[in-house]
Design an enzyme around this catalytic site. Structure first.
Site, PDB file in Angstrom:
ATOM      1  N   ASP A  33       0.865  -1.214  -0.024  1.00  0.00           N
ATOM      2  CA  ASP A  33      -0.045   0.195   0.098  1.00  0.00           C
ATOM      3  C   ASP A  33       0.760   1.306  -0.147  1.00  0.00           C
ATOM      4  O   ASP A  33       1.973   1.220  -0.202  1.00  0.00           O
ATOM      5  CB  ASP A  33      -0.963   0.002   1.187  1.00  0.00           C
ATOM      6  CG  ASP A  33      -2.204   0.802   0.600  1.00  0.00           C
ATOM      7  OD1 ASP A  33      -2.019   1.798   0.552  1.00  0.00           O
ATOM      8  OD2 ASP A  33      -3.210   0.261   1.440  1.00  0.00           O
TER       9      ASP A  33
ATOM     10  N   HIS B 152       1.856   1.692  -3.289  1.00  0.00           N
ATOM     11  CA  HIS B 152       0.775   2.549  -4.018  1.00  0.00           C
ATOM     12  C   HIS B 152       1.293   4.005  -4.038  1.00  0.00           C
ATOM     13  O   HIS B 152       0.473   4.984  -4.236  1.00  0.00           O
ATOM     14  CB  HIS B 152      -0.672   2.377  -3.371  1.00  0.00           C
ATOM     15  CG  HIS B 152      -1.331   1.152  -3.357  1.00  0.00           C
ATOM     16  ND1 HIS B 152      -2.180   0.708  -2.684  1.00  0.00           N
ATOM     17  CD2 HIS B 152      -0.883  -0.037  -4.115  1.00  0.00           C
ATOM     18  CE1 HIS B 152      -2.766  -0.385  -3.218  1.00  0.00           C
ATOM     19  NE2 HIS B 152      -1.892  -1.183  -3.768  1.00  0.00           N
TER      20      HIS B 152
END
Ligand SMILES: *[C@@H]1O[C@H](CO)[C@@H](O)[C@H](O)[C@H]1NC(C)=O
Ligand SMILES: *[C@@H]1O[C@H](CO)[C@@H](O)[C@H](O)[C@H]1NC(C)=O
Ligand SMILES: *[C@@H]1O[C@H](CO)[C@@H](O)[C@H](O)[C@H]1NC(C)=O
Ligand SMILES: *[C@@H]1O[C@H](CO)[C@@H](O)[C@H](O)[C@H]1NC(C)=O
Ligand SMILES: *[C@@H]1O[C@H](CO)[C@@H](O)[C@H](O)[C@H]1NC(C)=O
Ligand SMILES: *[C@@H]1O[C@H](CO)[C@@H](O)[C@H](O)[C@H]1NC(C)=O
Ligand SMILES: *[C@@H]1O[C@H](CO)[C@@H](O)[C@H](O)[C@H]1NC(C)=O
Length: 440
Positions: free
Chosen positions: A249, A272
């Protein structure tokens, strides 16, 4: 310097007569470099005169009470010491928000007991994004350091397994600060956090350096989720630098009211991105992310990379309170020197986050402005997912999205050659990139 070391040895051997300890590992060199936020202050010290060694936990025992006792005993001038080779399992919440001029030399391995039911109702909980913490640090002049040896292990796989059948399962964050000032966190390995690795809240003048964060997944049917590296919230003058992150993430995420933050020398894989937001989710609330400098990043096999996420406005007749319509600003955010290896997007701006469709977003533009955002000196090659598109810069109205600049963006689709960006509703902008309207 020498004199105080001798004094400390004398004190330490008097306290722990059975095992004199004059060999606390070296204190780290602390410096925010090459950049630092204006007025950034390092902790005072080191001149600790006392050492409180914490013994390894025996099987089934909880190290929490012993750590709390050592922290109280060594507060105001000592070092809580976890020697190399020792293992600790913390099984109860640890409130370390009273700290003043005290260090934590973590050279052993700290685990948090992976008994989800036992933690129920015991963690420190906050309404913001349902954050829960096993332990929390607050106070000032605190140095938490691991010299490249110390490990904090969240045993995350147990929580990811449970998540498959229970979306709401309690998943604490591996390390949290609440009201920590003029302090440092350095030289630690953190592994398998059940949730975000680090939550930096209500904190100022924090140096984070030389960290290694990784997610090692052992069960393909229960992937790791929400393993952000660092999330900053209600904090300013924060430096996160020279660290390596392997996760699934955000590598770093700037949540509401993160100001004067420098992120530099990070190497992120699988993430991310280094992300602003999402901001503006809650109607009428003011979210501010301002004066952020992200310098010298290398990012590999990631989805988004340099990213800003803002929710659009809401129709006046809507009674939804958590689907956009927030106020505030994203202002003075720079991404400089960004090297890409196989990522999906080189730049992502959206001011239409989670919008049903573009016409809804255009009809109800964000009340949260994006201004003075710069992307400078990007290099490398992206992956094939969206090739030859290199990224998207989507605003909700030119009135609320101004002074976006991109210069020297030398990023290519796989195999080289030119690529393009999708752009929409950018106001006054300065873009040396091939910018194309949606659908063209
Ligand atoms: C992997 O996760 C699934 C889903 O939670 C679970 O049923 C299974 O027991 C897990 N396997 C192992 C080896 O832990
Ligand atoms: C931050 O400080 C505020 C005000 O004291 C407090 O209400 C809140 O619980 C603290 N922590 C977080 C994460 O917001
Ligand atoms: C960028 O970061 C890397 C890794 O921390 C470091 O070796 C390098 O010197 C840095 N470059 C610049 C220009 O600061
Ligand atoms: C952020 O700062 C603004 C302006 O000071 C304030 O109105 C807002 O309540 C703050 N938000 C949080 C989450 O602290
Ligand atoms: C923008 O933010 C950076 C990083 O915090 C800071 O050094 C710089 O002074 C800010 N610029 C302005 C115009 O405030
Ligand atoms: C966009 O979404 C709204 C709300 O769901 C819907 O009413 C509208 O028809 C959609 N417009 C288009 C162009 O799809
Ligand atoms: C950015 O690129 C320009 C042009 O290639 C170069 O002159 C400048 O030194 C670079 N800046 C940094 C910080 O590397």
């Amino acid at each position: 310097m020498r004199l105080s070391t001798v004094l400390w040895c004398t004190l330490a051997s008097a306290v722990a007569a059975d095992k004199p300890k004059c060999s606390l590992p070296p204190f780290p060199d602390l410096a925010a470099s090459p950049k630092a936020p204006a007025g950034f202050q390092l902790p005072q010290g080191p001149n600790r005169k006392k050492v409180c060694e914490v013994k390894s936990t025996s099987a089934g025992d909880d190290a929490g009470p012993a750590i709390l006792k050592a922290a109280k005993k060594c507060n105001r001038g000592g070092t809580v010491y976890f020697p190399e080779g020792n293992e600790y399992t913390i099984a109860s919440p640890l409130d370390l928000t009273f700290l003043q001029h005290v260090d934590f030399a973590i050279f052993g391995t700290i685990y948090f007991k992976d008994d989800i039911a036992a933690w129920q109702g015991k963690t420190f909980n906050y309404p913001f994004q349902s954050v829960s913490l096993f332990w929390r640090f607050g106070g000032s002049h605190v140095n938490i350091y691991g010299g490249g040896k110390g490990v904090i292990d969240g045993l995350g796989q147990t929580y990811w397994n449970a998540l498959v059948t229970n979306k709401a399962v309690l998943r604490p964050i591996l390390l949290g600060t609440d009201g920590l000032h003029r302090s440092s966190i350095t030289g630690l390995k953190m592994t398998n956090s059940p949730n975000w690795f680090n939550f930096i809240s209500n904190s100022t003048d924090i140096l984070i350096s030389d960290m290694f964060l990784d997610v090692v997944q052992k069960n393909a049917s229960a992937p790791a989720k929400n393993t952000d590296g660092w999330d900053t919230f209600r904090s300013s003058k924060i430096v996160i630098q020279n660290s390596k992150i392997v996760n699934t993430d955000d590598c770093v995420s700037f949540k509401p009211n993160s100001t004067s933050v420098v992120v530099q020398g990070l190497d992120c894989t699988g993430s991310h991105g280094i992300s602003v937001g999402s901001l503006g989710q809650y109607r009428g609330q003011v979210d501010i992310v301002e004066d952020v400098y992200v310098y010298n990043t290398t990012m590999t096999n990631s989805g988004d990379t340099a990213r800003i996420k803002v929710w659009p406005g809401v129709p006046p007749e809507s009674d939804l309170q958590d689907q956009g319509g927030g106020l505030g600003r994203v202002k003075n955010v720079t991404y400089e020197l960004f090297h890409h290896n196989g990522n999906d997007n080189a730049i992502t701006i959206t001011q239409c986050y989670a919008s049903k469709n573009q016409s809804m977003c255009d009809a109800y533009p964000a009340d949260l402005k994006i201004e003075d955002v710069t992307f400078l000196n990007f290099t490398g090659t992206l992956g094939k997912k969206y090739a030859p598109r290199l990224g998207t810069l989507i605003c909700s109205s030119p009135n609320v999205c101004t002074n976006i600049a991109a210069h020297n963006i030398d990023v290519h689709p796989p195999g080289g050659g030119p690529g393009y960006f999708t752009c929409h509703n950018l106001g006054d902008a300065h873009l040396d990139i091939d910018c194309r309207e949606i659908g063209s």
